[in-house]
Scaffold this motif. Sequence first.
Motif: not given
Length: 510
Positions: A46-50, A119-125, A243-249
């Motif tokens: 899992a990449q994007g986060g939680i 904005k609610r996705i926590l991520h690590a590294h 990851s979805e976060a790439m579109r999120g950013e």
Amino acid sequence: MDKEHVDFLVIGGGVAGLRAAIELAPHGSVLVVTKDIPTESSTGYAQGGIAVAMSDEDEVGIHYEDTLKAGDGLCREDAVRILVEEGPERIQELISWGAEFDKEGSKLAFTLEAAHSRKRILHAHGDATGKELERVLIGKVRSYPSVKRYAFAIAVELIVSDGRCFGAYVLKNRRVVPILAKATVLATGGGGQIFSITTNPQVATADGMAMAFRAGAVLEDMEFVQFHPTSLYLPAAPHFLLSEAMRGEGGILRNINREPFMKRYHPQAELAPRDVVSRAIISEMVKTKSDHVFLDLTHLGSDFVRRRFPRIYSTCLQYDVDITKDLIPVCPAAHYMMGGVKTDTNGATNIKGLYAAGETACTGIHGANRLASNSLLEGLVFGKRAGSSALKNPVEAPEPELQMPTVAHSIPAHDEIRGRLRRLMWEKVGIIRCESSLTTAKQRLSDWAYILDKTLLTRRELELKNMLQVATIITEAALKRKESVGAHYRSDYPQKGKDWQKHISWRKKI
Ligand SMILES: Cc1cc2nc3c(=O)[nH]c(=O)nc-3n(C[C@H](O)[C@H](O)[C@H](O)COP(=O)(O)OP(=O)(O)OC[C@H]3O[C@@H](n4cnc5c(N)ncnc54)[C@H](O)[C@@H]3O)c2cc1C
């Protein structure tokens, strides 16, 4: 006959299984079995986060509403309420056990993903959230002497008698051993491997769903399979998730003529729900006669991209794609199963002593479509709930007579059948379905039905049997739902029908 006794058996060592084991550990002996090395699971990738409503701008009520909206009218509201309300506590607990989520200054950093209104996705590294979760949960599990872990131990069948589960037959070192337990938690993850194009690891062959079904458990919502819009498309590379976060950013989707297209399909453009983005990509692929589109991050600044997505950056670089400078070729891939073994909000199934949590379970949280990054949170919240309800309700019945699985001869050409099954499911039961594609799939799957009656004792053959079992149910469910809801899209019934708010359940007559 050799057999083992433990108080609690946990099948699966991803986020859900590990969180359940932590709950059970202070109360008796626990055995966690994993079919591969302990870290090989969807959780680890899992990449994007939680997703969790903990930022200053967010509220659990808004997380609740966003989850219901993504689920397209089929979420179980009580389960969603539990997810969003208990989520923050599970995250605080994880932080107290040593989880290091990324921060902006001294505060936790939250990012945006598709269909989240905050904005609610926590991520690590950056993009290695799953690895961090596994590191912390495995560390915590190891701190309990009451927990044993067996790697390369494959659950073959559940031991069920008189509507009660007494554990499972487990294949280990080429021998089948009955493992008897007062309660069993099934946390075997999803079944993305049923489709030829998938983001899921090799272990994701729907074993838990298939075993539970054979044992008499109810499966539900099996027609709802989520296809992730963006996996790396390169002939020599696996379908690595982008990851979805790439579109999120701010990443932009472009067709092979380099034209952005998402605004033509949805007002939220790149941040539309996953099923909308996946179908839009397929449409552009058909229009441009191509087997991919591009994801473009080149305008985001190379330092930012490298820092924010270090794992994706280095993986793509191995295949000669520099995501800070090059357009990334992408196509959709099977990603997540919303359906699974039906449970109540405490993880209990219809079989006494059998609990399920995580992707293998169907709590109803995701309805017809999962809100991005809700599944790791589900594993934590419902892994804990399944563990705590398992220890309160042990099976107190005399041990049943054991019927060791009798080994059949192996299946000729089983790897070839596996490849054909996966391609069939991708082509006929994939992102866009219709009566004729589904009927073709059903007929071809039935040619292999003889495999379902065999007891097979190699990992690959067992997996094929489980994949076939669940592929057949997905196909029948998709045929039965003559309408388009959430991730289930029928080109012959593009609208919601009259009776769309039903759930379709499956139970084997035993
Ligand atoms: C590439 C990728 C990226 C993702 N990114 C995100 C994200 O950013 N955020 C998010 O919320 N979700 C994400 N997801 C989804 C999420 O990771 C999964 O839904 C979740 O981790 C499932 O956890 P689980 O504990 O149910 O199963 P898993 O983590 O898949 O663990 C399953 C376990 O069961 C074991 N097992 C399976 N069959 C058997 C058997 N027969 N016998 C014994 N053991 C068995 C496996 O060995 C494994 O240990 C992603 C998924 C993938 C594939």
